[in-house]
Motif scaffolding. Structure first.
Motif, PDB file in Angstrom:
ATOM      1  N   GLY A  95       0.816  -1.215   0.000  1.00 43.45           N
ATOM      2  CA  GLY A  95       0.000   0.000   0.000  1.00 43.45           C
ATOM      3  C   GLY A  95       0.845   1.258   0.000  1.00 43.45           C
ATOM      4  N   ARG A  96       1.952   1.235   0.752  1.00 39.72           N
ATOM      5  CA  ARG A  96       2.843   2.398   0.804  1.00 39.72           C
ATOM      6  C   ARG A  96       3.447   2.664  -0.588  1.00 39.72           C
ATOM      7  N   ALA A  97       3.833   1.604  -1.277  1.00 39.06           N
ATOM      8  CA  ALA A  97       4.418   1.761  -2.610  1.00 39.06           C
ATOM      9  C   ALA A  97       3.402   2.330  -3.592  1.00 39.06           C
ATOM     10  N   LEU A  98       2.176   1.808  -3.569  1.00 36.15           N
ATOM     11  CA  LEU A  98       1.139   2.303  -4.471  1.00 36.15           C
ATOM     12  C   LEU A  98       0.786   3.751  -4.156  1.00 36.15           C
ATOM     13  N   ARG A  99       0.713   4.069  -2.880  1.00 35.75           N
ATOM     14  CA  ARG A  99       0.393   5.442  -2.490  1.00 35.75           C
ATOM     15  C   ARG A  99       1.436   6.419  -3.046  1.00 35.75           C
ATOM     16  N   ALA A 100       2.712   6.066  -2.917  1.00 40.38           N
ATOM     17  CA  ALA A 100       3.790   6.953  -3.347  1.00 40.38           C
ATOM     18  C   ALA A 100       3.754   7.191  -4.857  1.00 40.38           C
ATOM     19  N   VAL A 101       3.582   6.133  -5.637  1.00 38.54           N
ATOM     20  CA  VAL A 101       3.622   6.268  -7.094  1.00 38.54           C
ATOM     21  C   VAL A 101       2.333   6.902  -7.613  1.00 38.54           C
ATOM     22  N   TRP A 102       1.199   6.440  -7.135  1.00 37.97           N
ATOM     23  CA  TRP A 102      -0.075   6.977  -7.627  1.00 37.97           C
ATOM     24  C   TRP A 102      -0.222   8.463  -7.305  1.00 37.97           C
ATOM     25  N   SER A 103       0.241   8.882  -6.133  1.00 38.16           N
ATOM     26  CA  SER A 103       0.095  10.287  -5.741  1.00 38.16           C
ATOM     27  C   SER A 103       0.871  11.209  -6.668  1.00 38.16           C
ATOM     28  N   ALA A 104       1.999  10.735  -7.179  1.00 37.30           N
ATOM     29  CA  ALA A 104       2.860  11.577  -8.018  1.00 37.30           C
ATOM     30  C   ALA A 104       2.653  11.351  -9.510  1.00 37.30           C
ATOM     31  N   SER A 105       1.729  10.472  -9.886  1.00 33.10           N
ATOM     32  CA  SER A 105       1.571  10.103 -11.290  1.00 33.10           C
ATOM     33  C   SER A 105       0.956  11.237 -12.099  1.00 33.10           C
ATOM     34  N   ASP A 106       1.394  11.374 -13.355  1.00 33.93           N
ATOM     35  CA  ASP A 106       0.809  12.339 -14.275  1.00 33.93           C
ATOM     36  C   ASP A 106      -0.073  11.654 -15.311  1.00 33.93           C
ATOM     37  N   ALA A 107      -0.408  10.382 -15.096  1.00 31.15           N
ATOM     38  CA  ALA A 107      -1.260   9.643 -16.022  1.00 31.15           C
ATOM     39  C   ALA A 107      -2.736   9.934 -15.753  1.00 31.15           C
TER      40      ALA A 107
END
Length: 479
Positions: A95-107
Motif C-alpha cells: 500500500g505504501r508503494a502504491l500510495r507513493a507512485v499513484w500520488s505523483a503520477s501524471d497519467a
C-alpha cells in the motif's frame, strides 16, 4: 472541405519537452525481494503493452525496501526497456508503494498488478477502458464473478471466499473480490481517496474499495483468468488478521461519519445515488432505534409529571436530532460539514410535520378518553406517527438529502476548458487541445486538427534525445 489524410511515412519532429503528452495509463508493479521473477515478468508485460495495448503507457517498478538483487535488476530493466522506470522506497508495504507512485503520477489512469502476473494480461484493456471513457471511477479484477477462470489451491480459495463474504455481510458491498492484485483507478479519484486510506500494507486495496463505495463511486468489476503463484510468500494467517483489524477500524470510521472524501467536482456531480432498497432498510433500522429511545424518554417525562404534549415535544425533539444525524450519514451517505446546516434546518420542517401529527393524535385521545394512561398515549403516538414516518422518508430522500443538492465546488476557469472529444482509440476527451499546452499559454490545436488526429492517431515513442519524440501523423495543431 475534406481534410487531407496524413502520409503513411512517419515524420520525425523535435518538440519542446512541455509539449510531450503524459502517459494515459501508468501500471505499477510493487515488488519486495523479487529477484527471481522480476526480469521475466517485466519483459513479458512490456512486450504485451508494446504489441497489444492501444493507449500510451508507462511501467513503474515500485521497490519497497528489497534486500536482495531486486533494485539492481529493476535499474537494469529501466535502462534496457523504454517507458519503464523505477521508484525506490526505504520502507515495506504494498500500500505504501502504491500510495507513493499513484500520488505523483501524471497519467489519466493508475493501475497495479502483482509481479507474478497471476492475472491474465488480456483483462488489462477491459479494466482501464471504463475509466478512460468516464463510465466508472475504480476498476478491479475479480476471481469470484461469472466468467473468471481460476487455478489455485482449496486453502486460498476458501479463505478468499470467506473474507469477501464477511465484507458483503458487514459493509453490504457490491463488489465480489477485494483482494485480487489487479486494479485501476482514475488518477483524480485516486488523489482524492489516498489521503483517507490509513493502511499501507495488504488491507490497502480493501480500504480503497470501501471508501470508494461509501462515497458513491462506481466500481467496475472484470472477470480475470487467474493462475495462483505456487512460490507466493504471503503469510496468509498474518494477512487475514490484518484484514480483520482493518475491517473493524473502517467500521468505526463509518459509524463516526469519517469516511467522506473531497471528490473532484466532476466526480461528485456524477456519483451514484444510494439505492432505494438499501436506504429503506437503513432508514427502518434507525427508525426502530429512534422509536425505542422515544418511548423511554416519553415515559420518563410523564413519570415526573410533564404534560403529554410537552413530553411528546421534548422526546420527539431529542430523538429527531439523533435520527437526522444517523440518516444523514448512514442512509443517505452525506458526510462532512458542507451543507449540514441547511440539511438540519430542512429536517426541522420534517420534524414539525411529525410533531403536528403526533400532537394531533394525543389531542384526539384525551378528547375522547380523558382518563387514558401513559401506555395508551405511547400507542397513539406510534400509530399516528406511521404516516409521519412515511412522509419523513420521502421528504428526506427527495428534498433534504437529494444527491443533486449535495455541495459542489465550482470549477476554476482553467478547469472548464473542455478537451476536444476524439473518438476511437483514445476515448472522449483524452487527447484534446489541452494535451498540447505550452506552459502558461492557451491550448494548441483546433477542432479541425482534432479531426485530423482522429483520422490518424498519434503514436508517441522515445526519441534519440530527451527533448524529442517520434510522431506518426501530423503535428498537433496542424493540418
Amino acid at each position: 472541405m475534406a481534410l487531407p489524410r496524413a502520409v503513411a511515412a512517419p515524420t520525425t519532429v523535435t518538440l519542446p519537452a512541455q509539449w510531450r503528452p503524459q502517459p494515459v495509463v501508468e501500471v505499477v508493479v510493487p515488488v519486495y525481494n523479487e529477484q527471481a521473477a522480476l526480469a521475466d515478468s517485466i519483459r513479458r508485460l512490456h512486450d504485451f503493452l508494446t504489441r497489444r495495448f492501444p493507449f500510451d503507457w508507462r511501467i513503474t517498478i515500485a521497490d519497497n525496501a528489497s534486500t536482495d538483487a531486486t533494485p539492481a535488476i529493476a535499474r537494469q530493466l529501466a535502462a534496457d526497456l523504454s517507458r519503464v522506470r523505477v521508484t525506490r522506497l526505504e520502507a515495506k508495504g504494498r500500500g505504501r508503494a502504491l500510495r507513493a507512485v499513484w500520488s505523483a503520477s501524471d497519467a489519466d489512469v493508475v493501475a497495479y498488478m502483482d509481479v507474478d502476473l497471476s492475472s491474465g494480461l488480456e483483462a488489462l484493456l477491459p479494466l482501464v477502458a471504463p475509466l478512460l471513457s468516464g463510465h466508472s471511477d475504480v476498476a478491479i479484477g475479480s476471481r469470484l464473478v461469472r466468467g473468471s477462470r481460476v487455478v489455485r489451491g482449496p486453502k486460498r480459495e476458501i479463505i478468499s471466499r470467506c473474507y469477501n463474504w464477511m465484507l458483503r455481510v458487514t459493509f453490504r458491498t457490491s463488489f465480489r473480490d477485494a483482494q485480487c492484485g489487479f486494479k485501476a483507478v482514475r488518477a483524480d479519484v485516486a488523489r482524492a481517496l489516498l489521503p483517507a486510506i490509513e493502511n499501507n500494507h495488504w488491507f490497502f486495496d480493501t480500504e480503497l474499495l470501501l471508501l470508494a463505495e461509501r462515497n458513491g463511486l462506481r466500481i467496475h468489476e472484470v472477470a480475470v483468468d487467474w493462475t495462483d503463484d505456487p512460490d507466493s510468500r504471503v503469510d496468509v494467517v498474518a494477512t487475514a488478521m490484518e484484514d480483520i483489524r482493518g475491517m473493524i477500524r473502517v467500521a468505526r470510521r463509518i459509524i463516526a461519519g469519517r469516511v467522506g472524501v473531497d471528490l473532484p467536482p466532476q466526480v461528485r456531480a456524477a456519483r451514484l445515488p444510494g439505492g432505494m432498497g438499501r436506504q429503506l432498510r437503513t432508514f427502518a433500522a434507525i427508525g426502530l432505534c429512534s422509536t425505542l429511545a422515544y418511548v423511554l424518554a416519553y415515559a420518563m417525562f410523564r413519570e415526573i409529571g410533564t404534560s403529554p404534549l410537552a413530553a411528546n415535544f421534548v422526546a420527539l425533539l431529542m430523538t429527531a436530532v439523533a435520527n437526522t444525524w444517523a440518516n444523514r450519514r448512514l442512509t443517505f451517505g452525506q458526510v462532512g460539514g458542507d451543507g449540514a446546516v441547511r440539511q438540519f434546518a430542512e429536517s426541522g420542517v420534517v420534524f414539525v410535520v411529525g410533531l403536528a401529527v403526533s400532537s394531533g393524535g394525543l389531542g384526539l385521545l384525551h378528547r375522547f378518553w380523558s382518563s387514558s394512561g401513559v401506555v395508551a398515549e405511547i400507542i397513539t403516538v406510534l400509530l399516528s406517527g406511521t404516516v409521519a414516518t412515511i412522509v419523513r422518508f420521502v421528504l428526506m430522500r427527495a428534498w433534504v438529502f437529494h444527491p443533486a443538492r449535495s455541495p459542489r465546488t465550482v470549477p476554476s476557469k482553467a478547469s472548464r476548458i473542455s478537451p476536444v472529444d476524439v473518438p476511437g482509440r483514445y476515448g472522449p476527451g483524452r487527447y484534446g487541445p489541452d494535451r498540447y499546452r505550452r506552459a502558461g499559454s492557451d491550448p494548441v490545436g483546433s477542432a479541425d486538427a482534432a479531426q485530423t488526429r482522429s483520422a490518424s492517431p498519434l503514436r508517441w515513442e522515445p526519441g534519440d534525445s530527451a527533448d524529442s519524440e517520434v510522431l506518426d501523423g501530423p503535428l498537433p495543431g496542424t493540418r
